[in-house]
Design an enzyme around this catalytic site. Structure first.
Site, PDB file in Angstrom:
ATOM      1  N   GLU A 341       0.808  -1.219   0.000  1.00  7.33           N
ATOM      2  CA  GLU A 341       0.000   0.000   0.000  1.00  7.33           C
ATOM      3  C   GLU A 341       0.840   1.268   0.000  1.00  7.33           C
ATOM      4  O   GLU A 341       0.377   2.337  -0.356  1.00  7.33           O
ATOM      5  CB  GLU A 341      -0.964   0.022   1.196  1.00  7.33           C
ATOM      6  N   ASP A 383      18.791  14.704 -32.794  1.00  3.86           N
ATOM      7  CA  ASP A 383      19.236  15.480 -33.933  1.00  3.86           C
ATOM      8  C   ASP A 383      20.689  15.864 -33.661  1.00  3.86           C
ATOM      9  O   ASP A 383      21.172  15.766 -32.533  1.00  3.86           O
ATOM     10  CB  ASP A 383      18.355  16.723 -34.077  1.00  3.86           C
ATOM     11  N   ASP A 673      14.164  19.670 -30.938  1.00  2.47           N
ATOM     12  CA  ASP A 673      13.630  20.984 -30.598  1.00  2.47           C
ATOM     13  C   ASP A 673      12.853  21.637 -31.724  1.00  2.47           C
ATOM     14  O   ASP A 673      12.413  22.775 -31.601  1.00  2.47           O
ATOM     15  CB  ASP A 673      14.762  21.924 -30.168  1.00  2.47           C
ATOM     16  N   ASN A 766       2.393  -4.736   9.811  1.00  2.17           N
ATOM     17  CA  ASN A 766       2.458  -4.242   8.446  1.00  2.17           C
ATOM     18  C   ASN A 766       2.633  -2.720   8.430  1.00  2.17           C
ATOM     19  O   ASN A 766       3.414  -2.166   7.647  1.00  2.17           O
ATOM     20  CB  ASN A 766       1.194  -4.649   7.691  1.00  2.17           C
TER      21      ASN A 766
END
Length: 931
Positions: A341, A383, A673, A766
């Site tokens: 959890e 690039d 870009d 727990n």
């Protein structure tokens, strides 16, 4: 849209949408290519406009009909949608279901028993995990939005007054008014005026142009500006091209004017532009990334495990104890114990810490999940311009006709660039930057400009005519350009014409060549030799210009194009966008971390190969975009495995390459870009852009670099792997411990006549263990772990649980035997002692094993946890030891343990650590992995 543009059925929804939008981009390109081939008069007629421009009322009608000149973009979810998405997580959903079950279970006894404290505690965990994710992503989105700013938001258009009804046949002498309007109000038919520095507001067919140079890097990836048609009269269009970016008489939305002036008619706006057709694929649903797929697999693994183990625990307890109500409560407690959890909170905290750490390195994280994807990345597509190179033009070499470096060529080139007053492009500036600033004074003292023959795009050259001043200036102690050779070669009563331009055009005008100070006739053989010199440099990825001269008698004040004849070739200038000084080191650092770099550029193959070789990339065979188009998806997947450099690629081809790499099982990052990068940025597992990128690229990216630097990216990769490592560490520790606990519960339930541990004990144990895990995001990872990409492996987690989980059960059973045989806890009357003893041993072993599992080395010796982890685990172990002795013990059905129990406990824990280390060593040898 006709049916011919629709993708075939039988694909996923996203594949169909992508195919449709790619077809739309091709259709937009074809339409623009046809417009390029039509005469200007025909284009004006098709747009129902005259060269004077639209009337204002007509423009308003067209704006109302066609809509604003904007392209589709991902505006991002509203805050409430983003909040809901932050909670949409399989682990959180499990917890919500368990909370509902626990609440329904408590309701019938609400009048008799106090409210179960576990319900609000788990509810708080759910809230904190979701809200933390929401806050971080909302903050990052705000930072990204703050980067959005257009340099120019208005454009100049010719429009007529609404009362003006003139056309081409009347009132020709009255000029239309030029008005600045917002770019989003430009309509089809507008006559747009462009000047240096302007953004092109829509797709334009040029009507007139003067010395026009346009930067198309955002669309094509070409680092140098390109010349557009120098049209004046009798514009009949040009030969049809298949690529509108290459059309000389088209200027496309998203490009910008670097120099010159032009007018053009708008032929497409908004989504109908070439840019807009590409941007349409960027709005809406994003493809599932490596992180999304990994979380989903791990979630379903844990869910399946719960679905098997919880009913089994319920059945064993029910049949052996006969109390099915108590068995159900115990099974629910086991389900809570099996659920990690804290995972949503641990994952989100890990990612948020990673985002904060990356922000210190000038990196904005727009989507938290991208941090893990960055760590998992094993292929980076990038690039070259501005990433591998400096994104500027420099003069690399100056060569004579035979390819030997000669300073005289630089001298003549400098005189040409220094004295010209017309269009000064990037290469002129590179020549000027190559010499000392003090030379300007020396040159002005020794030479006077007589005349200039300006550059034009038909001749592709420019010339200056100089006279010698006849004074003996001294250069001082420094080397200077105007040395004695240039001064002495030309007498005071002579003018020298210096021409610089495209190799083909200049060579065609040359009759002689300068060879080491000798003026030789340019014979056919010599012409072929000097042509090979220029071609050899072109093949090395250099942009080559020729320099030539001619001596003319003094006495004239004006010169023209006719004088550019009978020239003497001096030599060649070779330019390039130089590699970054740290590019090679950054690539080596990425390779050392298991990230392969592939260059995907719109520039030509020669330039791409040269730059890649300079930075140490093994180029191999360069594949062009045209070759990519000729392959189907299966063939492209085979090609991308062995190819490192892709050149002359358009946006559709870039996105296909990214998808092919992902289909091969790679986690792909894309750094770009430009407009032409936006689709690939969105299809990659992690899209990376820069703050200076075009808006659509920034919107498509997951991560924004405030500096376009691969070294920053390499640090981000390391941070991503640390984040993932701490996350997977928590999952494996928790899953294996929980599995061992459940296995022990099953054994105890089958052979012990009472509950081996109450439900409240399981929940407190727990909860205490979960608290100890709050420090996991602050833990460090071993350097060896960070050396290669890490991805989610559900099978590996399952295997880890099965091999390491039962180790704790061995010592749980040993504890049962000690409590049963040594301390007489063998009946219901003494079950509290049994339960208290197992609670302490279970919590201590579960917490101690954190240090065993967090590293593949020997804990505390080979690798030590961070201070927060050490403090938190020590605090939880102290809590477990003291709880049976505390005032809370009676309320929790516990009792104080005899002191004689603790030597046994220490022996059991030490034996547990030793066996765990032995199993770990065997596991690493057997499977060559640990975390």
């Amino acid at each position: 849209m006709t049916n011919t543009l629709l993708a075939p059925p039988g694909r996923t929804r996203r594949e169909r949408k992508t195919a449709e939008l790619e077809a739309r981009t091709r259709a937009a390109g074809d339409r623009l290519a046809r417009i390029s081939g039509r005469p200007a008069a025909q284009v004006l007629q098709d747009c129902r406009v005259t060269p004077h421009g639209l009337r204002r009322d007509d423009a308003e009608l067209r704006l109302a009909r066609d809509g604003a000149n904007v392209v589709a973009h991902d505006a991002g979810p509203r805050w409430y949608g983003q909040l809901a998405k932050a909670f949409w997580n399989p682990f959180i959903m499990i917890l919500v279901v368990l909370l509902a079950v626990m609440y329904v279970q408590w309701l019938p006894v609400a009048d008799e028993e106090p409210f179960d404290p576990k319900i609000p505690i788990i509810g708080a965990m759910v809230l904190v995990g979701g809200l933390l994710r929401f806050w971080q992503e909302r903050r990052s989105a705000g930072a990204a939005a703050a980067l959005r700013a257009l340099v120019t938001t208005t454009t100049a258009v010719q429009r007529r007054d609404s009362r003006d009804s003139r056309d081409d046949r009347t009132n020709r002498n009255t000029a239309p008014a030029t008005t600045e309007i917002p770019m989003d109000r430009v309509v089809v038919g507008d006559i747009v005026r462009l000047a240096a520095g302007d953004l092109v507001p829509a797709d334009l067919r040029l009507l007139t142009a003067k010395d026009l140079m346009v930067s198309q890097a955002a669309l094509s990836g070409e680092s140098l500006p390109v010349a557009k048609a120098d049209t004046r009269t009798h514009d009949y269009g040009q030969a049809t091209t298949t690529d509108p970016v290459e059309a000389d008489n088209l200027c496309l939305m998203g490009t910008s004017v670097t120099s010159g002036t032009a007018t053009g008619v708008v032929v497409a706006t908004g989504a109908d532009t070439y840019f807009g057709s590409m941007a349409g694929s960027l709005a809406g649903e994003r493809p599932e990334t490596s992180f999304d797929a990994g979380v989903k697999k791990v979630s379903f693994l844990l869910i399946r495990f719960m679905l098997v183990m919880v009913p089994l625990v319920f059945a064993v307890n029910g049949f052996t104890k006969g109390d099915w109500g108590e068995a159900f409560m115990f099974a629910v407690a086991v389900a809570v114990g099996l659920t990690p959890e804290m995972l949503p909170m641990v994952v989100t905290t890990n990612l948020a810490r990673g985002a904060v750490a990356m922000a210190r390195r000038k990196v904005v994280v727009k989507r938290l999940n991208a941090i893990q994807n960055l760590g998992a990345m094993d292929v980076l597509c990038t690039d070259k311009t501005g990433t591998l190179t400096e994104d500027r033009i420099v003069l690399d070499r100056y060569l004579d006709a035979h390819g030997r470096e000669d300073g005289e060529i630089l001298e003549y080139a400098y005189l040409n660039s220094h004295f010209q007053t017309g269009l000064r492009n990037l290469m002129d500036q590179a020549v000027i930057d190559r010499v000392l600033e003090a030379e300007e004074v020396v040159v002005d003292a020794r030479f006077t400009k007589v005349d200039e023959i300006p550059f034009d795009f038909a001749r592709r050259r420019m010339s200056v005519v100089l006279s010698r001043n006849g004074i003996d200036g001294s250069a001082g102690a420094h080397e200077h350009v105007a040395d004695e050779r240039v001064v002495d070669e030309h007498a005071v009563d002579e003018h020298v014409l210096i021409t610089k331009g495209a190799v083909e055009e200049v060579l065609a005008l040359c009759t002689h060549v300068n060879d080491g100070g000798r003026r030789l006739e340019l014979t056919g053989e010599l012409r072929r030799r000097v042509t090979r010199t220029a071609a050899d440099n072109n093949r090395q990825g250099l942009r080559v210009l020729a320099v030539a001269t001619r001596a003319l008698p003094a006495g004239r004040e004006t010169y023209g194009v006719a004088d550019e004849d009978g020239l003497t070739l001096v030599g060649f200038l070779a330019f390039l966008d130089p590699p970054k000084a740290d590019a090679a080191a950054a690539l080596r650092a990425l390779a050392g971390k298991g990230v392969a770099v592939k260059v995907v550029t719109g520039d030509n193959e020669l330039v791409a190969a040269r730059v890649c070789a300079d930075v140490g990339i093994d180029v191999g065979a360069v594949v062009t975009g045209a070759e990519v188009d000729a392959l189907d998806d299966a063939e492209l997947r085979a090609l991308v495995r062995a190819t490192t450099v892709f050149a002359k690629t358009n946006p559709v081809q870039k996105a296909r390459i990214v998808r092919a790499l992902r289909a091969e099982g790679h986690t792909v990052g894309f750094l770009g870009d430009g407009i032409n990068d936006a689709a690939a940025l969105r299809d990659a597992d992690v899209g990376i852009s820069v703050d200076t990128a075009v808006d659509i690229a920034r919107e498509s990216a997951d991560i924004i670099l405030l500096e376009k630097d691969l070294m920053v990216l390499e640090q981000g990769v390391e941070q991503g792997r640390t984040t993932f490592g701490n996350t997977i560490k928590y999952i494996k520790m928790t899953a294996s411990s929980n599995f061992g606990n459940v296995f022990s519960v099953l054994v105890a339930s089958a052979f012990i006549p009472f509950q081996p541990m109450l439900a409240i004990h399981l929940l407190v144990q727990n909860l205490a263990y979960d608290v100890s895990q709050l420090a996991t995001p602050w833990d460090r990872m071993d350097p060896e772990y960070l050396r290669r990409p890490r991805t989610w492996d559900a099978r590996g987690i399952a295997r880890f649980m099965l091999f390491t989980g039962p180790v704790s059960s061995v010592f749980d059973i040993a504890t049962f035997l000690v409590l049963w045989n040594v301390f007489g806890a063998d009946s219901e009357a003494s079950q509290t002692l049994f339960q208290s003893g197992w609670f302490v041993e279970g919590l201590l072993s579960q917490t101690l094993v954190v240090h065993m599992i967090r590293t593949r080395k020997v804990p505390f010796i080979g690798s030590r946890a961070s201070a927060p982890v050490m403090v938190m685990t020590a605090a939880v172990m102290a809590f477990g030891l003291l709880l049976p002795f505390s005032p809370l013990a009676p309320a929790l059905s516990m009792e104080a343990l005899p002191m004689s129990y603790f030597p046994w406990l220490i022996a059991i824990l030490l034996a547990y650590c030793a066996l765990t280390q032995a199993v770990k060593t065997w596991y690493i040898r057997r499977f060559n992995t640990w975390l």
